[in-house]
Design an enzyme around this catalytic site. Structure first.
Site, PDB file in Angstrom:
ATOM      1  N   ARG A  72      -9.444   5.198   4.118  1.00 15.39           N
ATOM      2  CA  ARG A  72      -9.815   5.277   5.522  1.00 15.39           C
ATOM      3  C   ARG A  72     -11.017   6.212   5.672  1.00 15.39           C
ATOM      4  NH1 ARG A  72      -6.836   8.261   7.986  1.00 15.39           N
ATOM      5  NH2 ARG A  72      -5.317   8.739   6.364  1.00 15.39           N
ATOM      6  N   TYR A 200     -10.785  -2.094   3.894  1.00 16.44           N
ATOM      7  CA  TYR A 200      -9.711  -1.285   3.332  1.00 16.44           C
ATOM      8  C   TYR A 200      -8.600  -0.944   4.329  1.00 16.44           C
ATOM      9  CZ  TYR A 200      -7.271   1.498   0.091  1.00 16.44           C
ATOM     10  OH  TYR A 200      -6.288   1.924  -0.751  1.00 16.44           O
ATOM     11  N   GLY A 201      -7.374  -1.116   3.890  1.00 14.56           N
ATOM     12  CA  GLY A 201      -6.130  -0.678   4.574  1.00 14.56           C
ATOM     13  C   GLY A 201      -6.291  -0.333   6.036  1.00 14.56           C
ATOM     14  N   LYS A 209      -2.648   1.436  11.320  1.00 16.59           N
ATOM     15  CA  LYS A 209      -2.970   2.712  11.964  1.00 16.59           C
ATOM     16  C   LYS A 209      -3.653   2.493  13.326  1.00 16.59           C
ATOM     17  CE  LYS A 209      -1.152   5.385   8.952  1.00 16.59           C
ATOM     18  NZ  LYS A 209      -1.151   5.029   7.585  1.00 16.59           N
ATOM     19  N   HIS A 229       3.735   8.694  12.819  1.00 19.07           N
ATOM     20  CA  HIS A 229       3.459   8.450  11.390  1.00 19.07           C
ATOM     21  C   HIS A 229       4.709   8.860  10.609  1.00 19.07           C
ATOM     22  CE1 HIS A 229       0.434   9.245   7.840  1.00 19.07           C
ATOM     23  NE2 HIS A 229       0.916   8.020   7.811  1.00 19.07           N
ATOM     24  N   SER A 251      -0.779  11.586   5.164  1.00 23.68           N
ATOM     25  CA  SER A 251      -1.061  10.503   4.221  1.00 23.68           C
ATOM     26  C   SER A 251      -0.966  10.995   2.783  1.00 23.68           C
ATOM     27  CB  SER A 251      -2.459   9.956   4.487  1.00 23.68           C
ATOM     28  OG  SER A 251      -2.518   9.481   5.815  1.00 23.68           O
ATOM     29  N   CYS A 253       1.546  12.107   1.130  1.00 23.82           N
ATOM     30  CA  CYS A 253       2.355  13.327   0.957  1.00 23.82           C
ATOM     31  C   CYS A 253       3.836  13.021   0.803  1.00 23.82           C
ATOM     32  CB  CYS A 253       2.129  14.278   2.112  1.00 23.82           C
ATOM     33  SG  CYS A 253       0.472  14.988   2.089  1.00 23.82           S
ATOM     34  N   THR A 256       6.547   7.256   1.434  1.00 22.60           N
ATOM     35  CA  THR A 256       7.092   6.060   0.796  1.00 22.60           C
ATOM     36  C   THR A 256       8.177   6.445  -0.214  1.00 22.60           C
ATOM     37  OG1 THR A 256       5.000   4.947   1.112  1.00 22.60           O
ATOM     38  CG2 THR A 256       6.488   3.965  -0.488  1.00 22.60           C
ATOM     39  N   ASP A 276       6.173   4.224   6.940  1.00 24.99           N
ATOM     40  CA  ASP A 276       4.893   4.759   7.424  1.00 24.99           C
ATOM     41  C   ASP A 276       4.842   4.973   8.939  1.00 24.99           C
ATOM     42  OD1 ASP A 276       2.263   5.609   6.453  1.00 24.99           O
ATOM     43  OD2 ASP A 276       1.432   3.922   7.572  1.00 24.99           O
ATOM     44  N   SER A 373      -5.365   3.931  -4.969  1.00 28.21           N
ATOM     45  CA  SER A 373      -5.059   2.517  -5.216  1.00 28.21           C
ATOM     46  C   SER A 373      -3.672   2.234  -4.642  1.00 28.21           C
ATOM     47  CB  SER A 373      -5.113   2.205  -6.703  1.00 28.21           C
ATOM     48  OG  SER A 373      -4.279   3.061  -7.429  1.00 28.21           O
ATOM     49  N   ARG A 374      -3.465   1.004  -4.195  1.00 28.71           N
ATOM     50  CA  ARG A 374      -2.242   0.710  -3.437  1.00 28.71           C
ATOM     51  C   ARG A 374      -1.686  -0.665  -3.757  1.00 28.71           C
ATOM     52  NH1 ARG A 374      -1.051   4.188   1.371  1.00 28.71           N
ATOM     53  NH2 ARG A 374      -2.539   5.895   1.171  1.00 28.71           N
ATOM     54  N   ASP A 500      15.318  14.491  -6.609  1.00 29.17           N
ATOM     55  CA  ASP A 500      16.014  15.749  -6.316  1.00 29.17           C
ATOM     56  C   ASP A 500      15.861  16.175  -4.859  1.00 29.17           C
ATOM     57  OD1 ASP A 500      17.316  16.816  -8.789  1.00 29.17           O
ATOM     58  OD2 ASP A 500      15.310  16.409  -9.597  1.00 29.17           O
TER      59      ASP A 500
HETATM   60  P1  GTP Z   1       0.596   7.101   2.917  1.00 31.16           P
HETATM   61  O1  GTP Z   1       0.937   5.714   2.536  1.00 31.16           O
HETATM   62  O2  GTP Z   1      -0.832   7.459   2.624  1.00 31.16           O
HETATM   63  O3  GTP Z   1       0.934   7.415   4.329  1.00 31.16           O
HETATM   64  O4  GTP Z   1       1.377   8.086   1.892  1.00 31.16           O
HETATM   65  P2  GTP Z   1       2.898   8.530   1.734  1.00 31.16           P
HETATM   66  O5  GTP Z   1       3.162   9.700   2.622  1.00 31.16           O
HETATM   67  O6  GTP Z   1       3.792   7.363   1.871  1.00 31.16           O
HETATM   68  O7  GTP Z   1       2.940   9.113   0.249  1.00 31.16           O
HETATM   69  P3  GTP Z   1       3.667   8.583  -1.084  1.00 31.16           P
HETATM   70  O8  GTP Z   1       5.163   8.593  -0.990  1.00 31.16           O
HETATM   71  O9  GTP Z   1       3.051   7.307  -1.458  1.00 31.16           O
HETATM   72  O10 GTP Z   1       3.261   9.721  -2.111  1.00 31.16           O
HETATM   73  C1  GTP Z   1       1.944  10.095  -2.357  1.00 31.16           C
HETATM   74  C2  GTP Z   1       1.839  10.826  -3.660  1.00 31.16           C
HETATM   75  O11 GTP Z   1       2.697  11.974  -3.670  1.00 31.16           O
HETATM   76  C3  GTP Z   1       2.271   9.954  -4.842  1.00 31.16           C
HETATM   77  O12 GTP Z   1       1.364  10.144  -5.890  1.00 31.16           O
HETATM   78  C4  GTP Z   1       3.634  10.490  -5.190  1.00 31.16           C
HETATM   79  O13 GTP Z   1       3.928  10.314  -6.554  1.00 31.16           O
HETATM   80  C5  GTP Z   1       3.554  11.968  -4.789  1.00 31.16           C
HETATM   81  N1  GTP Z   1       4.892  12.506  -4.385  1.00 31.16           N
HETATM   82  C6  GTP Z   1       5.779  11.930  -3.537  1.00 31.16           C
HETATM   83  N2  GTP Z   1       6.919  12.667  -3.431  1.00 31.16           N
HETATM   84  C7  GTP Z   1       6.734  13.759  -4.215  1.00 31.16           C
HETATM   85  C8  GTP Z   1       7.549  14.894  -4.524  1.00 31.16           C
HETATM   86  O14 GTP Z   1       8.663  15.058  -4.063  1.00 31.16           O
HETATM   87  N3  GTP Z   1       7.007  15.816  -5.373  1.00 31.16           N
HETATM   88  C9  GTP Z   1       5.748  15.668  -5.909  1.00 31.16           C
HETATM   89  N4  GTP Z   1       5.312  16.604  -6.727  1.00 31.16           N
HETATM   90  N5  GTP Z   1       4.968  14.591  -5.654  1.00 31.16           N
HETATM   91  C10 GTP Z   1       5.439  13.659  -4.817  1.00 31.16           C
HETATM   92  C1  SPV Z   2      -2.402   6.441   5.268  1.00 32.38           C
HETATM   93  O1  SPV Z   2      -3.550   6.795   4.944  1.00 32.38           O
HETATM   94  O2  SPV Z   2      -1.632   7.191   5.908  1.00 32.38           O
HETATM   95  C2  SPV Z   2      -1.901   5.122   4.848  1.00 32.38           C
HETATM   96  C3  SPV Z   2      -2.847   4.185   4.251  1.00 32.38           C
HETATM   97  O3  SPV Z   2      -0.741   4.831   5.051  1.00 32.38           O
HETATM   98  S1  SPV Z   2      -3.841   3.380   5.426  1.00 32.38           S
HETATM   99  O4  SPV Z   2      -3.231   2.099   5.744  1.00 32.38           O
HETATM  100  O5  SPV Z   2      -5.159   3.173   4.799  1.00 32.38           O
HETATM  101  O6  SPV Z   2      -3.933   4.174   6.615  1.00 32.38           O
HETATM  102 MN    MN Z   3       0.338   6.514   6.171  1.00 32.19          MN
END
Ligand code: GTP
Ligand code: SPV
Ligand code: MN
Length: 590
Positions: A72, A200-201, A209, A229, A251, A253, A256, A276, A373-374, A500
């Site tokens: 984004r 892109y996304g 979004k 979000h 994002s 963090c 997922t 999301d 990458s997604r 955990d």
């Molecule tokens: P968006 O789709 O961008 O909104 O992201 P998201 O909040 O869904 O994040 P996602 O769960 O895809 O995690 C993003 C990154 O954080 C990935 O590389 C994960 O492996 C890492 N991650 C997720 N949970 C943890 C955790 O509990 N500990 C650590 N160290 N890394 C984590």
């Molecule tokens: C984010 O950035 O929080 C995402 C990916 O979930 S996007 O669809 O590009 O916003």
């Molecule tokens: Mn997101």
């Protein structure tokens, strides 16, 4: 008489002058036809989709975007409200008339030689009164197919719209994928988004979004609900009881991953409802009810593996829904499968093509897959999909978890004392920036409610709206804050995270059920170490104490950053929140 959808299509045809117009019906046959077209189409000097190994990854196709178009672009995203103040300091602003003129001039004839896809879709389950009707225009077959995965595309949307004019209009063209001519313009008052120059996304899948958060948050403000979000999960305890929770993290963090958590604690199970976005309404008995407007996951690939997120791996290998897309990962040429850092613990495969289509050199010091990458995969592929996912009422929420990515300062978990202090806690979230948006990675910025890039109106008004929801709802969820990302002096994560995290979720549920005491500290309520279930976890007591420590010096610095952020909004910050900040400042100064 033409319907409003037909009028919209005609207007778009005249503006874009495409060679062809195609209205999607949402069937699997159509998706197969579009995929085979994409396998033959060259856009931006690349074949749009390549088939991956169907034995390992059923229905899966690979896509590479332009290297200048991998995330984004927040600096090119605008909220075009009549006044700048309505958009607030949290948004880039342009006068709506000026913005529309600008977009209409770059849209002109932009689809010559291309097909214009018309995508009728519904955000939310069709029977829900909370679901919304939408139509997107695009000239990208990749976007059209992605929208099929991420939302409910097809005839049912056209039927639901009927002769009404009250649907969201999303207008998208790839243009020449030039960052100098890339704009994502939102017109909340007109239920309209115009996007040019990116495939892109979040820039291009306009139901995500752009509509479900930026326009959605504005609609929620006007209509008395919240677009957030957030993930939605149902946590089943050993006694069978299911507690529904929301979780907001910036994002990349961990949303997922938490949405698909496979708990390490015996007898616990997590049911997935969304990863999301959540739309939250005040429902029966004044309790908050949430629905997920989306129908798929657009998830971060790196870090997703059999140890960290086995449920997602199973989802990606499920053959229920057609198609699944992988964007900007690497490809393992030995078996034509997608590959990314963290997929396998063992050796990096020897014959990889990187995300830019080059032979991967392990010694390059660069990742093979782009950090953002997604994969794009249907939620119906998810083996832990909650049976309540399609419940038109949504699910009743008992707790909200906020989080951020912080090396220091923020403890592993704490609880806010009540709704208003929880709103304050969420309003002061800071998080390190990630690859999900273009720009520098790893700098701490304020990201209230994980909504900084997605709140479609003045964030000061948004905070007041949150406080007002608290006054209107009769049965409010408890609010928690977590930080999985605290690091030690060697830069290593102190908490194992991932599966955990179920230990922290258990504590949260125990608190909701008033089963355990907590310890009061400057910022809220902390767990007592003996009330955490650490069965089977090898962690030093000292590390745990550090993970739960409040360092007043860190917090003094934190408060300076919060004051600076609040100051940008002037009088728009509700007095309650300013009072909480002052109170916290006094406590930390002692
Ligand atoms: P968006 O789709 O961008 O909104 O992201 P998201 O909040 O869904 O994040 P996602 O769960 O895809 O995690 C993003 C990154 O954080 C990935 O590389 C994960 O492996 C890492 N991650 C997720 N949970 C943890 C955790 O509990 N500990 C650590 N160290 N890394 C984590
Ligand atoms: C984010 O950035 O929080 C995402 C990916 O979930 S996007 O669809 O590009 O916003
Ligand atoms: Mn997101």
């Amino acid at each position: 008489m033409l319907t409003h959808i037909e009028l919209f299509i005609n207007e778009m045809r005249e503006l874009f002058l495409p060679d062809e117009v195609y209205v999607m019906d949402g069937t699997q046959e159509e998706a197969e036809k579009l995929v085979s077209l994409a396998e033959k189409s060259v856009v931006d000097e690349k074949v749009v989709l390549k088939k991956l190994n169907g034995q390992e990854y059923p229905n899966s196709y690979y896509h590479r975007s332009n290297p200048n178009d991998v995330a984004r672009t927040e600096h090119l995203t605008f909220v075009c409200t009549p006044t700048k103040e309505e958009a607030g300091p949290n948004n880039n602003w342009l006068d709506p008339i000026e913005a529309k003129n600008k977009m209409n001039s770059i849209f002109k004839v932009a689809m010559k030689g291309r097909t214009m896809y018309v995508i009728p879709f519904i955000m939310g389950t069709p029977k829900s009164k909370y679901a919304k009707n939408c139509v997107q225009i695009t000239d990208s077959v990749y976007v059209a197919l992605s929208m099929r995965v991420m939302s409910r595309v097809g005839k049912q949307a056209i039927e639901r719209i009927g002769t009404s004019s009250g649907f969201f209009r999303g207008i998208h063209s790839m243009g020449d994928i030039n960052p100098d001519r890339r704009f994502i313009m939102h017109f909340p008052q007109e239920n309209l988004v115009m996007s040019f120059g990116s495939g892109y996304g979040g820039n291009a899948l306009l139901g995500k979004k752009c509509y479900s958060l930026r326009i959605g948050s504005y609609l929620g403000y006007k209509e008395g609900w919240l677009a957030e979000h957030m993930i939605i999960i149902g946590v089943q305890a050993p006694n069978g009881k299911i507690t529904y929770l929301l979780g907001a993290f910036p994002s990349a963090c961990g949303k997922t991953n938490l949405a698909m958590l496979e708990p390490v604690l015996k007898g616990y199970k997590v049911w997935t409802l969304g990863d999301d976005i959540a739309w939250i309404n005040i429902g029966e008995e004044g309790q908050l009810y949430a629905i997920n407007p989306e129908a798929g996951f657009f998830g971060v690939a790196p870090g997703t593996g059999i140890k960290t997120n086995p449920i997602m791996m199973e989802t990606l290998k499920n053959d229920k829904f057609f198609p699944t897309l992988f964007t900007n990962t690497a490809v393992d040429n030995s078996n034509n499968t997608p590959w990314w850092e963290g997929l396998t613990d063992d050796e990096i495969p020897s014959d990889l093509t990187d995300w830019q289509g080059r032979k991967y050199d392990k010694n390059s010091g660069q990742p093979a897959a782009h950090p953002n990458s997604r994969f794009t995969v249907s939620i119906y592929n998810c083996p832990t999909l909650s049976p309540e996912y399609d419940n038109p009422k949504g699910v009743p929420i008992s707790g909200i978890i906020f989080g951020g990515r912080r090396k220091s300062t923020i403890p592993l978990v704490y609880e806010a004392k009540d709704w208003n202090s929880g709103v304050f806690t969420a309003s002061i979230i800071g998080s390190e920036t990630t690859a999900a948006a273009s720009g520098q990675v790893g700098t701490v910025r304020r990201d209230p409610m994980a909504m900084l890039p997605f709140c479609g109106y003045n964030m000061g008004d948004y905070f007041q709206h949150w406080l007002n929801i608290g006054k209107k709802a009769k049965k409010l969820p408890k609010i928690f804050m977590v930080n999985w990302f605290r690091k030690d002096d060697d830069g290593k994560f102190m908490w194992p995270g991932f599966r955990d995290n179920s230990r922290i979720i258990k504590w949260i549920i125990d608190r909701i059920e008033c089963k355990v005491d907590a310890a009061e500290c400057e910022i809220g309520l902390l767990p007592k170490i003996d009330s955490l279930d650490l069965t089977g976890l090898d962690i030093d007591k000292e590390v745990l104490e550090k993970l739960l420590k409040i360092d007043k010096n860190d917090w003094k610095k934190e408060i300076e950053m919060i004051e600076e952020f609040y100051a940008k909004f002037g009088d728009k910050i509700p007095k309650e929140l300013k009072d909480y900040l002052l109170e916290l400042k006094n406590k930390v100064a002692l």
